[in-house]
Design an enzyme around this catalytic site. Sequence first.
Site, PDB file in Angstrom:
ATOM      1  CG  HIS A 178      -2.198   0.756   1.015  1.00 30.77           C
ATOM      2  ND1 HIS A 178      -2.298   1.841   0.161  1.00 30.77           N
ATOM      3  CD2 HIS A 178      -3.433   0.589   1.564  1.00 30.77           C
ATOM      4  CE1 HIS A 178      -3.543   2.308   0.196  1.00 30.77           C
ATOM      5  NE2 HIS A 178      -4.239   1.567   1.020  1.00 30.77           N
ATOM      6  CG  ASP A 208     -11.357 -12.930 -19.824  1.00 35.77           C
ATOM      7  OD1 ASP A 208     -10.703 -13.957 -19.547  1.00 35.77           O
ATOM      8  OD2 ASP A 208     -12.076 -12.836 -20.839  1.00 35.77           O
TER       9      ASP A 208
END
Length: 435
Positions: free
Chosen positions: A160, A374
């Site tokens: 992060h 995908d």
Amino acid sequence: MVMNVEIISKEIIKPSSPTPHHLKNFRLSFLDQIAPPFYTAIIFFYDSNQDGLNGDQFERSSSLKKSLAETLTRFYPLAGTLMCEDFSIICNDKGADYIQARAPCKLSEVVEKPSEKVLIPLLPFDPYSNFTEVGTKVLLAVQYNNFDCGGVAVGVIFSHRIVDGTSVAAFVNAWAGTSRGATEIINPSFDTAVHFPPREIPGFMMMAQTNTKEKIVTRRFVFDKSSIDSLKNEASVAFGPEDRAPSRVEVVSTFIWRRFIAIARANPAKKTKIFGAVHAVNLRERMVPKLPAHSIGNLWSVALTASPVEVEKDYPSLLRQVRNAIMEVNGDYVKKLQDGQLDFMKKASEKQTKGEIEFCNFTSWCRFPVYEADFGWGKPTWVCSPSRPCKNVVVMMSTKDGDGIETWVNMKEEDMAMFEHDPELLSFASAAAGE
């Protein structure tokens, strides 16, 4: 259920092309400086009935590794080494960790009853227990998990310190597009430090902190479309015809905040006088001019609002407070941030440290295109970002149909014992499995 994942192989994936010499030293922004010192984790699940999963699992893994190497060439700082002394990344093409693993169960067993005990083993390591040990060593790690049923889960961990949720979505979709052979792949922008140069900010701490002395538990609550519509209808009295209708995130987060306040009011042991709400707000679309979604880094800040615990405010009034706080994160707000004006955050952090105020922290991933990832096997059947190690932190993600919201609520154990049995909460949300 406890997941005993079998590690098959571990390796380092390096960028497919070396990083040019003039890009070797990458400066982080001061928004990166004040980002939480944790990892951000996300897991993508792909059901075995998807056509793209009929091939050999090792071939799929090889394709993932090849496309990851190509993606790291574009996102070169993620393959580097974080230098804490001068808060920069040496883009030395060190690479990203890649693990191939076997999950000895059916994918449906995890998706139907998700909990920390079954989700964390699907990641390369526990992202919330050892940041101080590996936080400067590992910036990106991937675990490719095969289930006995033929399903797949791809668990990814990011530091992060260098990316936010928008950056995570941009990276994963670029990687997925490369893997499936898409013709158009984004070229990320790494100019966050140009807009927010690093600076000295002594004594500053983010408001959501880990307290190792407190037992934090996580529960998932799902708000479907009908529940969200009911909350919107209840809130409508606070808005006129000229106002924008409240969003899904606004109504659900305000509702949860109100239930937090109700629990605090009902607990005589709590001495906190004020309960606040903190919303993470994406700055890209609020800057002048706007920055594109593929701008990589911690380009977010917080909207703050608070309410006295002893004063019972109705739901529409609290929602109006939340709306006003988020609207205040505008172009002028961004300019103050760029000038290093963080007094409002420092004061709030000091009040929290003194026990004068308690915050409920919301971060929404609802607009991130995570269900577009995908890799050539079809779109994911489920996506989640597992628990955070901080009390009163709520992570919100869209359900797959895009109409509902899944909330991952992290609270102290004694507070959760009241929250998860709250009748008003359960009249709008369905509770899922916990630990």
